[in-house]
Design a protein around this motif. Structure first.
Motif, PDB file in Angstrom:
ATOM      1  N   GLY A  88       0.822  -1.207   0.000  1.00 52.55           N
ATOM      2  CA  GLY A  88       0.000   0.000   0.000  1.00 52.55           C
ATOM      3  C   GLY A  88       0.848   1.245   0.000  1.00 52.55           C
ATOM      4  N   GLY A  89       0.247   2.350   0.364  1.00 50.60           N
ATOM      5  CA  GLY A  89       0.951   3.623   0.343  1.00 50.60           C
ATOM      6  C   GLY A  89       1.058   4.137  -1.074  1.00 50.60           C
ATOM      7  N   CYS A  90       1.608   5.300  -1.243  1.00 47.31           N
ATOM      8  CA  CYS A  90       1.664   5.907  -2.569  1.00 47.31           C
ATOM      9  C   CYS A  90       2.812   5.374  -3.414  1.00 47.31           C
ATOM     10  N   SER A  91       3.682   4.539  -2.842  1.00 45.22           N
ATOM     11  CA  SER A  91       4.807   3.999  -3.614  1.00 45.22           C
ATOM     12  C   SER A  91       4.836   2.468  -3.666  1.00 45.22           C
ATOM     13  N   GLY A  92       3.811   1.796  -3.177  1.00 40.96           N
ATOM     14  CA  GLY A  92       3.761   0.331  -3.265  1.00 40.96           C
ATOM     15  C   GLY A  92       3.858  -0.388  -1.938  1.00 40.96           C
ATOM     16  N   PHE A  93       4.747   0.071  -1.062  1.00 42.55           N
ATOM     17  CA  PHE A  93       4.894  -0.502   0.277  1.00 42.55           C
ATOM     18  C   PHE A  93       4.874   0.643   1.274  1.00 42.55           C
ATOM     19  N   GLN A  94       4.444   0.343   2.488  1.00 47.25           N
ATOM     20  CA  GLN A  94       4.495   1.374   3.525  1.00 47.25           C
ATOM     21  C   GLN A  94       4.911   0.758   4.852  1.00 47.25           C
ATOM     22  N   TYR A  95       5.574   1.576   5.660  1.00 46.34           N
ATOM     23  CA  TYR A  95       5.982   1.145   6.994  1.00 46.34           C
ATOM     24  C   TYR A  95       4.832   1.395   7.956  1.00 46.34           C
ATOM     25  N   ALA A  96       4.660   0.479   8.888  1.00 52.35           N
ATOM     26  CA  ALA A  96       3.693   0.662   9.966  1.00 52.35           C
ATOM     27  C   ALA A  96       4.462   0.649  11.281  1.00 52.35           C
ATOM     28  N   PHE A  97       4.111   1.555  12.175  1.00 58.20           N
ATOM     29  CA  PHE A  97       4.745   1.678  13.480  1.00 58.20           C
ATOM     30  C   PHE A  97       3.683   1.463  14.553  1.00 58.20           C
ATOM     31  N   ASP A  98       3.892   0.487  15.417  1.00 58.55           N
ATOM     32  CA  ASP A  98       2.930   0.171  16.471  1.00 58.55           C
ATOM     33  C   ASP A  98       3.674  -0.115  17.770  1.00 58.55           C
ATOM     34  N   VAL A  99       2.978   0.079  18.879  1.00 63.11           N
ATOM     35  CA  VAL A  99       3.502  -0.330  20.180  1.00 63.11           C
ATOM     36  C   VAL A  99       2.995  -1.743  20.439  1.00 63.11           C
ATOM     37  N   ASP A 100       3.887  -2.628  20.813  1.00 63.40           N
ATOM     38  CA  ASP A 100       3.532  -4.029  21.020  1.00 63.40           C
ATOM     39  C   ASP A 100       4.203  -4.529  22.288  1.00 63.40           C
ATOM     40  N   ARG A 101       3.531  -5.437  22.990  1.00 63.38           N
ATOM     41  CA  ARG A 101       4.122  -6.032  24.188  1.00 63.38           C
ATOM     42  C   ARG A 101       4.497  -7.481  23.965  1.00 63.38           C
ATOM     43  N   THR A 102       4.217  -7.996  22.768  1.00 62.08           N
ATOM     44  CA  THR A 102       4.458  -9.405  22.482  1.00 62.08           C
ATOM     45  C   THR A 102       5.506  -9.554  21.394  1.00 62.08           C
ATOM     46  N   ARG A 103       6.499 -10.358  21.679  1.00 57.28           N
ATOM     47  CA  ARG A 103       7.520 -10.672  20.677  1.00 57.28           C
ATOM     48  C   ARG A 103       7.280 -12.089  20.184  1.00 57.28           C
ATOM     49  N   GLN A 104       7.132 -12.238  18.877  1.00 57.98           N
ATOM     50  CA  GLN A 104       6.940 -13.557  18.278  1.00 57.98           C
ATOM     51  C   GLN A 104       8.294 -14.265  18.165  1.00 57.98           C
ATOM     52  N   ASP A 105       8.282 -15.577  18.082  1.00 60.70           N
ATOM     53  CA  ASP A 105       9.519 -16.359  18.001  1.00 60.70           C
ATOM     54  C   ASP A 105      10.373 -15.989  16.794  1.00 60.70           C
ATOM     55  N   ASP A 106       9.739 -15.601  15.674  1.00 60.78           N
ATOM     56  CA  ASP A 106      10.498 -15.291  14.460  1.00 60.78           C
ATOM     57  C   ASP A 106      10.762 -13.805  14.287  1.00 60.78           C
ATOM     58  N   ASP A 107      10.428 -12.983  15.278  1.00 56.25           N
ATOM     59  CA  ASP A 107      10.715 -11.544  15.213  1.00 56.25           C
ATOM     60  C   ASP A 107      12.204 -11.280  15.396  1.00 56.25           C
ATOM     61  N   LEU A 108      12.685 -10.274  14.702  1.00 57.27           N
ATOM     62  CA  LEU A 108      14.031  -9.762  14.936  1.00 57.27           C
ATOM     63  C   LEU A 108      13.935  -8.703  16.020  1.00 57.27           C
ATOM     64  N   LEU A 109      14.772  -8.796  17.035  1.00 55.27           N
ATOM     65  CA  LEU A 109      14.823  -7.796  18.095  1.00 55.27           C
ATOM     66  C   LEU A 109      16.058  -6.932  17.891  1.00 55.27           C
ATOM     67  N   ILE A 110      15.841  -5.618  17.826  1.00 55.70           N
ATOM     68  CA  ILE A 110      16.928  -4.659  17.683  1.00 55.70           C
ATOM     69  C   ILE A 110      16.933  -3.819  18.960  1.00 55.70           C
ATOM     70  N   GLU A 111      18.079  -3.732  19.617  1.00 50.10           N
ATOM     71  CA  GLU A 111      18.174  -2.972  20.857  1.00 50.10           C
ATOM     72  C   GLU A 111      19.306  -1.950  20.773  1.00 50.10           C
ATOM     73  N   LYS A 112      19.047  -0.766  21.316  1.00 53.66           N
ATOM     74  CA  LYS A 112      20.081   0.255  21.429  1.00 53.66           C
ATOM     75  C   LYS A 112      19.717   1.164  22.589  1.00 53.66           C
ATOM     76  N   ASP A 113      20.634   1.360  23.499  1.00 54.89           N
ATOM     77  CA  ASP A 113      20.460   2.273  24.634  1.00 54.89           C
ATOM     78  C   ASP A 113      19.150   2.039  25.374  1.00 54.89           C
ATOM     79  N   GLY A 114      18.738   0.779  25.501  1.00 54.30           N
ATOM     80  CA  GLY A 114      17.518   0.439  26.219  1.00 54.30           C
ATOM     81  C   GLY A 114      16.265   0.425  25.357  1.00 54.30           C
ATOM     82  N   ALA A 115      16.323   0.974  24.164  1.00 59.11           N
ATOM     83  CA  ALA A 115      15.177   0.971  23.252  1.00 59.11           C
ATOM     84  C   ALA A 115      15.091  -0.382  22.557  1.00 59.11           C
ATOM     85  N   LYS A 116      13.862  -0.883  22.401  1.00 59.52           N
ATOM     86  CA  LYS A 116      13.652  -2.173  21.757  1.00 59.52           C
ATOM     87  C   LYS A 116      12.708  -2.006  20.572  1.00 59.52           C
TER      88      LYS A 116
END
Length: 108
Positions: free
Chosen positions: A34-62
């Motif tokens: 979707g979006g005007c160029s074919g793909f779009q990023y979605a940003f959400d707050v989540d409390r659940t990490r799935q087994d196949d999720d990539l976790l990126i951490e920096k300075d306490g941010a996840k």
């Protein structure tokens, strides 16, 4: 290793946002059709990490990215910008061949 990284500004802003969210919350970034160029990023707050999720951490941010979205974001840098048009997360994606002015839509 996917090479998806966070800037210090992005980590600081994520920590500010998560300070008012329930314990264990993290930012989830996903790529959707979707979006005007074919793909779009979605940003959400989540409390659940799935087994196949990539976790990126920096300075306490996840940040978590789902397995399907990782392939579209390989090598990307997640930043936070505060400019004349407002504040937003910006993803510098080396695979995007075009993007829109809002910075949340791109094409491959």
């Amino acid at each position: 290793m996917t090479g998806i990284s966070l800037t210090e500004r992005a980590a600081r802003r994520i920590n500010e946002i998560m300070a008012s969210e329930p314990e264990g919350s993290m930012l989830r970034i996903s790529v959707n059709g979707g979006g005007c160029s074919g793909f779009q990023y979605a940003f959400d707050v989540d409390r659940t990490r799935q087994d196949d999720d990539l976790l990126i951490e920096k300075d306490g941010a996840k940040v978590v990215v789902d397995e399907v979205s990782i392939q579209y974001m390989e090598g990307s840098v997640i930043d936070f910008v505060d400019d004349l048009i407002g504040q937003s997360f910006k993803i510098e994606n080396p695979h995007a061949t075009a993007s829109c002015g809002c910075g949340t839509s791109f094409s491959l």
